[in-house]
Write a protein that holds these residues in place. Structure first.
Motif, PDB file in Angstrom:
ATOM      1  N   ILE A   1      -6.720  -2.754  -2.420  1.00  0.00           N
ATOM      2  CA  ILE A   1      -5.366  -3.309  -2.462  1.00  0.00           C
ATOM      3  C   ILE A   1      -5.313  -4.564  -1.602  1.00  0.00           C
ATOM      4  O   ILE A   1      -5.809  -4.595  -0.473  1.00  0.00           O
ATOM      5  CB  ILE A   1      -4.325  -2.273  -2.015  1.00  0.00           C
ATOM      6  CG1 ILE A   1      -4.380  -1.056  -2.937  1.00  0.00           C
ATOM      7  CG2 ILE A   1      -2.924  -2.880  -2.022  1.00  0.00           C
ATOM      8  CD1 ILE A   1      -3.522   0.106  -2.482  1.00  0.00           C
TER       9      ILE A   1
ATOM     10  N   LYS B   1       0.829   4.090  -2.941  1.00  0.00           N
ATOM     11  CA  LYS B   1       0.461   5.468  -2.603  1.00  0.00           C
ATOM     12  C   LYS B   1       1.603   6.439  -2.880  1.00  0.00           C
ATOM     13  O   LYS B   1       1.373   7.569  -3.305  1.00  0.00           O
ATOM     14  CB  LYS B   1       0.013   5.548  -1.150  1.00  0.00           C
ATOM     15  CG  LYS B   1      -1.332   4.894  -0.951  1.00  0.00           C
ATOM     16  CD  LYS B   1      -1.777   4.923   0.487  1.00  0.00           C
ATOM     17  CE  LYS B   1      -2.903   4.016   0.633  1.00  0.00           C
ATOM     18  NZ  LYS B   1      -4.040   4.076   1.087  1.00  0.00           N
TER      19      LYS B   1
ATOM     20  N   ASP C   1     -10.240   0.640  -0.795  1.00  0.00           N
ATOM     21  CA  ASP C   1      -9.987  -0.605  -0.054  1.00  0.00           C
ATOM     22  C   ASP C   1      -9.787  -1.818  -0.961  1.00  0.00           C
ATOM     23  O   ASP C   1     -10.149  -2.941  -0.612  1.00  0.00           O
ATOM     24  CB  ASP C   1     -11.126  -0.900   0.925  1.00  0.00           C
ATOM     25  CG  ASP C   1     -11.279   0.202   1.960  1.00  0.00           C
ATOM     26  OD1 ASP C   1     -10.245   0.731   2.409  1.00  0.00           O
ATOM     27  OD2 ASP C   1     -12.430   0.534   2.302  1.00  0.00           O
TER      28      ASP C   1
ATOM     29  N   GLU D   1       0.831  -1.211   0.000  1.00  0.00           N
ATOM     30  CA  GLU D   1       0.000   0.000   0.000  1.00  0.00           C
ATOM     31  C   GLU D   1       0.864   1.260   0.000  1.00  0.00           C
ATOM     32  O   GLU D   1       0.593   2.206  -0.748  1.00  0.00           O
ATOM     33  CB  GLU D   1      -0.923   0.017   1.219  1.00  0.00           C
ATOM     34  CG  GLU D   1      -2.052  -0.976   1.135  1.00  0.00           C
ATOM     35  CD  GLU D   1      -2.891  -1.024   2.395  1.00  0.00           C
ATOM     36  OE1 GLU D   1      -4.096  -1.272   2.262  1.00  0.00           O
ATOM     37  OE2 GLU D   1      -2.353  -0.827   3.506  1.00  0.00           O
TER      38      GLU D   1
END
Length: 151
Positions: free
Chosen positions: A96, A85, A94, A81
């Motif tokens: 990933i 990002k 939500d 994540e």
């Protein structure tokens, strides 16, 4: 013959293409990339890639579970994540997850997400590389496979 590099095998017709190629062949590891494209109507076709890592020395396909223990998912998810990002990649809310579509190299592991798995078609295939230095050592199994891969 896994010593050949590159090699590509493919099948194509009007609505479907499938090919397999060797994308990595070093230090006894061979990574086969399977590419598929299908058009069944609509605005565009869809495509995907999947990877298989083969250890030539022990003659075995290496899976996610040959490499990581059962706690790996919880440890890997925040790392993946964070990487996504940091690259400012659009993802569905939500969405990933830790994919098992991975390939192993001597420097790290590439996690590969196909269109629509975590993001839109426009984002394309999303690949996240984690070096072994970033991955917690306690989730990597201590076996013949991991000892051979991690240098």
């Amino acid at each position: 013959n896994l010593n050949m590099n590159p090699i590509t095998l493919s099948t194509t017709n009007d609505n479907y293409t499938s090919s397999t190629s060797i994308s990595y062949n070093k230090n006894g590891l061979v990574v086969a990339e399977d590419y598929n494209y299908v058009f069944s109507g609509g605005a565009h076709g869809n495509y995907s890639v999947s990877y298989r890592t083969f250890d030539k020395k022990i003659g075995k396909l290496i899976s996610f579970y040959d490499f990581f223990d059962e706690d790996a998912y919880d440890s890997l998810l925040p790392l993946i994540e964070k990487e996504i990002k940091s690259r400012d990649i659009f993802t569905f809310d939500d969405s990933i997850f830790v994919t098992e579509n991975v390939y192993f190299t001597e420097k790290g592991i590439m996690f590969v997400y196909n269109p629509y798995e975590i993001s839109s078609y426009a984002q394309g295939i999303i690949s996240v590389f984690l070096s072994y230095e970033k991955i917690p050592k306690n989730i990597i199994l201590n076996n013949e496979i991991t000892k051979k891969i991690i240098k």
